[in-house]
Design an enzyme around this catalytic site. Structure first.
Site, mmCIF file in Angstrom:
data_model
loop_
_atom_site.group_PDB
_atom_site.id
_atom_site.type_symbol
_atom_site.label_atom_id
_atom_site.label_comp_id
_atom_site.label_asym_id
_atom_site.label_seq_id
_atom_site.Cartn_x
_atom_site.Cartn_y
_atom_site.Cartn_z
ATOM 1 N N SER A 199 0.824 -1.216 0.000
ATOM 2 C CA SER A 199 0.000 0.000 0.000
ATOM 3 C C SER A 199 0.857 1.264 0.000
ATOM 4 C CB SER A 199 -0.934 0.013 1.216
ATOM 5 O OG SER A 199 -1.926 -0.972 1.068
ATOM 6 N N THR A 209 -4.222 -2.218 8.802
ATOM 7 C CA THR A 209 -2.794 -2.202 9.131
ATOM 8 C C THR A 209 -2.540 -1.210 10.262
ATOM 9 O OG1 THR A 209 -2.225 -2.913 6.919
ATOM 10 C CG2 THR A 209 -0.498 -1.767 8.131
ATOM 11 N N ARG A 250 -0.194 -6.201 -2.661
ATOM 12 C CA ARG A 250 0.915 -5.884 -3.574
ATOM 13 C C ARG A 250 0.505 -6.053 -5.037
ATOM 14 N NH1 ARG A 250 1.529 -10.886 -1.462
ATOM 15 N NH2 ARG A 250 2.354 -12.613 -2.712
ATOM 16 N N GLU A 295 8.297 -11.210 -1.249
ATOM 17 C CA GLU A 295 6.934 -11.688 -0.986
ATOM 18 C C GLU A 295 6.487 -12.790 -1.943
ATOM 19 O OE1 GLU A 295 3.813 -8.961 0.339
ATOM 20 O OE2 GLU A 295 5.245 -7.333 0.191
ATOM 21 N N HIS A 330 29.792 4.728 -3.483
ATOM 22 C CA HIS A 330 30.590 5.298 -2.393
ATOM 23 C C HIS A 330 30.691 4.348 -1.206
ATOM 24 C CE1 HIS A 330 30.821 9.136 -4.489
ATOM 25 N NE2 HIS A 330 29.608 8.824 -4.903
ATOM 26 N N LYS A 339 1.275 -10.353 11.825
ATOM 27 C CA LYS A 339 0.131 -9.475 12.125
ATOM 28 C C LYS A 339 -0.759 -10.110 13.207
ATOM 29 C CE LYS A 339 -0.165 -6.875 7.798
ATOM 30 N NZ LYS A 339 -0.916 -6.529 6.597
HETATM 31 C C1 F6R Z 1 0.741 -8.263 0.912
HETATM 32 C C2 F6R Z 1 1.512 -7.026 0.907
HETATM 33 C C3 F6R Z 1 1.894 -6.379 2.208
HETATM 34 C C4 F6R Z 1 0.792 -5.435 2.696
HETATM 35 C C5 F6R Z 1 1.188 -4.763 4.020
HETATM 36 C C6 F6R Z 1 0.177 -3.715 4.480
HETATM 37 O O1 F6R Z 1 0.384 -8.621 -0.413
HETATM 38 O O2 F6R Z 1 1.850 -6.541 -0.128
HETATM 39 O O3 F6R Z 1 3.109 -5.684 1.998
HETATM 40 O O4 F6R Z 1 0.546 -4.447 1.722
HETATM 41 O O5 F6R Z 1 1.315 -5.737 5.017
HETATM 42 O O6 F6R Z 1 -1.121 -4.199 4.451
HETATM 43 P P1 F6R Z 1 -2.274 -3.321 3.764
HETATM 44 O O7 F6R Z 1 -1.843 -3.108 2.351
HETATM 45 O O8 F6R Z 1 -3.517 -4.139 3.861
HETATM 46 O O9 F6R Z 1 -2.345 -2.049 4.549
#
Ligand code: F6R
Length: 344
Positions: free
Chosen positions: A50, A96, A143, A229, A245, A339
């Protein structure tokens, strides 16, 4: 998510990237007419998949906008954020914790806020706080929704008359990605498929991706993240001219490790002429010690198309690399576990 997450799932997502840009052009942003046209800074708050769109926006705005665009990958916002700032809280899931914390911080500082999400707590909180929400289609891995997550922020700045020509560049990005897709799909044999060839070179090695500061840097970061990932492999990135450098010296010991480094240099037609010279000399100095050294070139006219074209090759390369390792590119168990444990 109902369906089983297989390699085909990731290829299916990747195939739909160009259309994410064309679809985003249909977003109704008329509500933004009420928003101020001047800000002291613009902040994109997000993490991982994101946040990468924020880096593209930052890169794009660097030579086009007199105010700074910052990407905030932290719980707290920088001190410059206040009532004159615009904060975009971007989270695909909307859950998140770092992004939610930055959202609350922005609210406390009375910044102008916009949420970009599929739902979750971010959508709930925004509805409660009267913060506008740009809804992103659900059903992707974050992603894999890079177009959906980037385009709204850029289109918003266009709607606010802070940027011009964004819609045309987004159209061009979709076109360039469609052309590139035709050469990267699983149906295209290795002899004609750049991403498959790159994956074969990266297999069994430690990928190091090099871009140029302020331009292809974001693509190098994206490549690294996608290799992590999708292929579940370590990968690192750095940028010219800084790497000349320090990193350039680190190709001597331990020899067995250095021999397993696979270098990928991302190239763009706007690379500074001195950086082009540096790339050639650096490749000559360290290339022969590493396992391999490859170059990937951007395509397209506008900066957005060029950056996303490089990123797209990385998306496919990392997915083919997963297949080389017999690994399912789609799930990200380690992130999910982390998470879940953080939530306890
Ligand atoms: C999973 C991914 C992770 C999430 C990250 C934040 O495909 O790309 O890097 O993007 O853990 O989660 P979100 O995007 O839901 O805020």
């Amino acid at each position: 998510m109902g369906e089983e997450l297989t390699a085909d799932t990731m290829f299916g997502y990747l195939e739909r990237l160009p259309e994410q840009f064309t679809e985003s052009l249909g977003l109704d942003l008329r509500w933004a007419e009420e928003m101020p046209r001047r800000y002291n800074c613009i902040v994109v708050a997000g993490q991982g998949g994101s946040a990468i769109g924020g880096d593209v926006l930052r890169t794009y705005c660097q030579s086009r906008l007199p105010v700074p665009v910052l990407v905030n990958r932290d719980y707290r916002l920088p001190a410059c954020v206040g009532p004159d700032s615009l904060v975009l809280a971007v989270s695909y899931s909307g859950n998140t914790e770092e992004t939610l914390s930055a959202y609350v911080d922005a609210l406390c500082r009375q910044a102008h806020l916009v949420a970009v999400t599929t739902g979750g707590k971010l959508a709930e909180w925004a509805a409660h706080d009267g913060v506008p929400v740009i809804e992103v289609p659900p059903g992707f891995m974050p992603r894999a929704a890079a177009g959906y997550l980037f385009a709204p922020a850029a289109l918003l700045l266009e709607r606010l008359r802070l940027l011009a020509g964004v819609s045309e560049e987004i159209q061009e990005t979709a076109r360039v990605l469609q052309e590139r897709r035709a050469t990267l799909l699983p149906a295209v044999p290795a002899e004609r498929n750049e991403a498959r060839q790159l994956a074969a070179r990266l297999a069994g090695a430690l990928p190091i991706i090099w871009g140029a500061a302020g331009s292809t840097e974001v693509a190098a970061l994206r490549w690294k993240g996608q290799i992590n990932e999708n292929a579940k492999s370590p990968a690192y990135y750095n940028v010219f001219p800084e790497l000349d450098h320090n990193e350039i010296v680190g190709f001597e010991a331990p020899e067995d490790l250095v021999r397993r480094l696979a270098l990928v240099i991302l190239r763009d037609r706007d690379d500074h002429e001195r950086v082009v010279k540096r790339m050639a000399i650096t490749a000559d100095v360290v290339g022969r010690r590493a396992a391999s050294i490859s170059e990937v070139h951007s395509s397209g006219e506008g900066l957005l198309a060029r950056l996303f074209s490089l990123m797209y090759v990385g998306d496919y390369t990392s997915t083919y690399l997963a297949l080389e390792y017999g690994i399912n590119p789609t799930p990200v168990q380690a992130i999910d576990e982390l998470k879940a444990r953080m939530a306890q």
